[in-house]
Design a protein around this motif. Structure first.
Motif, mmCIF file in Angstrom:
data_model
loop_
_atom_site.group_PDB
_atom_site.id
_atom_site.type_symbol
_atom_site.label_atom_id
_atom_site.label_comp_id
_atom_site.label_asym_id
_atom_site.label_seq_id
_atom_site.Cartn_x
_atom_site.Cartn_y
_atom_site.Cartn_z
ATOM 1 N N TYR A 31 -7.656 6.632 -19.233
ATOM 2 C CA TYR A 31 -8.706 7.275 -18.456
ATOM 3 C C TYR A 31 -8.167 8.224 -17.382
ATOM 4 N N LEU A 32 -6.895 8.509 -17.420
ATOM 5 C CA LEU A 32 -6.303 9.369 -16.395
ATOM 6 C C LEU A 32 -6.485 10.845 -16.729
ATOM 7 N N THR A 33 -6.793 11.623 -15.705
ATOM 8 C CA THR A 33 -6.758 13.082 -15.853
ATOM 9 C C THR A 33 -5.455 13.624 -15.270
ATOM 10 N N ASP A 34 -4.846 12.863 -14.364
ATOM 11 C CA ASP A 34 -3.555 13.218 -13.764
ATOM 12 C C ASP A 34 -2.777 11.945 -13.505
ATOM 13 N N GLU A 35 -1.469 12.062 -13.501
ATOM 14 C CA GLU A 35 -0.653 10.893 -13.193
ATOM 15 C C GLU A 35 0.643 11.284 -12.520
ATOM 16 N N LEU A 36 1.133 10.380 -11.710
ATOM 17 C CA LEU A 36 2.465 10.462 -11.129
ATOM 18 C C LEU A 36 3.149 9.146 -11.460
ATOM 19 N N THR A 37 4.393 9.233 -11.901
ATOM 20 C CA THR A 37 5.151 8.029 -12.211
ATOM 21 C C THR A 37 6.355 7.969 -11.289
ATOM 22 N N PHE A 38 6.542 6.838 -10.653
ATOM 23 C CA PHE A 38 7.600 6.647 -9.683
ATOM 24 C C PHE A 38 8.683 5.733 -10.244
ATOM 25 N N ASN A 39 9.899 5.907 -9.743
ATOM 26 C CA ASN A 39 11.010 5.039 -10.114
ATOM 27 C C ASN A 39 11.093 3.809 -9.223
ATOM 28 N N TYR A 40 10.596 3.931 -7.979
ATOM 29 C CA TYR A 40 10.769 2.863 -7.003
ATOM 30 C C TYR A 40 9.428 2.447 -6.406
ATOM 31 N N PHE A 41 9.296 1.167 -6.149
ATOM 32 C CA PHE A 41 8.065 0.647 -5.579
ATOM 33 C C PHE A 41 7.755 1.266 -4.220
ATOM 34 N N PHE A 42 8.788 1.436 -3.377
ATOM 35 C CA PHE A 42 8.509 1.902 -2.019
ATOM 36 C C PHE A 42 7.934 3.313 -2.009
ATOM 37 N N THR A 43 8.368 4.176 -2.910
ATOM 38 C CA THR A 43 7.794 5.528 -2.922
ATOM 39 C C THR A 43 6.352 5.493 -3.416
ATOM 40 N N ARG A 44 6.056 4.657 -4.378
ATOM 41 C CA ARG A 44 4.683 4.512 -4.865
ATOM 42 C C ARG A 44 3.793 3.980 -3.742
ATOM 43 N N LYS A 45 4.281 2.978 -3.000
ATOM 44 C CA LYS A 45 3.489 2.404 -1.917
ATOM 45 C C LYS A 45 3.231 3.413 -0.804
ATOM 46 N N VAL A 46 4.218 4.243 -0.512
ATOM 47 C CA VAL A 46 4.004 5.279 0.508
ATOM 48 C C VAL A 46 2.884 6.211 0.070
ATOM 49 N N MET A 47 2.885 6.614 -1.179
ATOM 50 C CA MET A 47 1.836 7.507 -1.685
ATOM 51 C C MET A 47 0.472 6.818 -1.669
ATOM 52 N N LEU A 48 0.415 5.572 -2.053
ATOM 53 C CA LEU A 48 -0.857 4.834 -2.016
ATOM 54 C C LEU A 48 -1.359 4.696 -0.588
ATOM 55 N N THR A 49 -0.473 4.385 0.322
ATOM 56 C CA THR A 49 -0.846 4.196 1.721
ATOM 57 C C THR A 49 -1.288 5.498 2.363
ATOM 58 N N PHE A 50 -0.567 6.552 2.096
ATOM 59 C CA PHE A 50 -0.860 7.855 2.699
ATOM 60 C C PHE A 50 -2.224 8.377 2.272
ATOM 61 N N ALA A 51 -2.580 8.195 1.020
ATOM 62 C CA ALA A 51 -3.765 8.831 0.460
ATOM 63 C C ALA A 51 -5.036 7.998 0.548
ATOM 64 N N SER A 52 -4.942 6.723 0.799
ATOM 65 C CA SER A 52 -6.103 5.843 0.694
ATOM 66 C C SER A 52 -6.877 5.736 1.995
ATOM 67 N N GLU A 53 -8.189 5.720 1.865
ATOM 68 C CA GLU A 53 -9.077 5.532 3.012
ATOM 69 C C GLU A 53 -9.668 4.135 3.035
ATOM 70 N N ALA A 54 -9.502 3.406 1.961
ATOM 71 C CA ALA A 54 -9.958 2.022 1.861
ATOM 72 C C ALA A 54 -9.181 1.364 0.727
ATOM 73 N N TYR A 55 -9.048 0.053 0.803
ATOM 74 C CA TYR A 55 -8.366 -0.714 -0.231
ATOM 75 C C TYR A 55 -9.296 -1.802 -0.716
ATOM 76 N N VAL A 56 -9.487 -1.867 -2.010
ATOM 77 C CA VAL A 56 -10.175 -2.989 -2.632
ATOM 78 C C VAL A 56 -9.126 -3.622 -3.537
ATOM 79 N N ILE A 57 -8.746 -4.835 -3.193
ATOM 80 C CA ILE A 57 -7.623 -5.482 -3.859
ATOM 81 C C ILE A 57 -8.148 -6.642 -4.702
ATOM 82 N N PHE A 58 -7.848 -6.571 -5.984
ATOM 83 C CA PHE A 58 -8.307 -7.572 -6.941
ATOM 84 C C PHE A 58 -7.199 -8.600 -7.180
#
Length: 138
Positions: A31-58
């Protein structure tokens, strides 16, 4: 994340996936129209944290707990602005939150009472939606 991507995709909106290269189990969803793939967890988390205005965690595994505790720590320490942190699924999250209260707050005193107010627990999509709308306006 697939459910969120599916909803955005079916509504005709952009659907971004922030993925990580793992030796097993992780792949992109259809279902993706765009994607970014990261090598390291910390870089992915920085991107998630920077861009998010709310978190719904399942409910999830170690990665989910890691991401929840990371954003919780950043909000608690004031390193990022306060954002809604919504935990979906009372049956899953209640034992974790009971641990926070019993051991971190009461027994070891490693967090303060107000730290227990940095997240909200819900049990339905309607509750999650209402919590995000209410908390984003704060």
């Amino acid at each position: 994340m697939e459910a969120g991507n599916k909803g955005a995709y079916e509504a005709g909106g952009p659907s971004l996936g922030l993925n990580i290269k793992l030796p097993v189990e992780q792949g992109v969803n259809k279902y993706l129209t765009d994607e970014l793939t990261f090598n390291y967890f910390f870089t992915r988390k920085v991107m998630l944290t920077f861009a998010s205005e709310a978190y719904v965690i399942f409910p999830g595994g170690y990665g989910t707990l890691d991401e929840f505790l990371e954003i919780l720590t950043l909000v608690q320490t004031g390193k990022v602005k306060r954002v809604p942190i919504i935990l979906y699924g009372k049956d899953f999250w209640t034992p974790v939150l009971d641990f926070f209260k019993k051991y971190l707050l009461e027994e070891y005193k490693t967090i303060s009472e107000g730290d227990l107010d940095l997240y909200e627990i819900v049990d339905s999509p309607d509750e999650a939606y209402e919590a995000v709308i209410r908390l984003v306006k704060c």
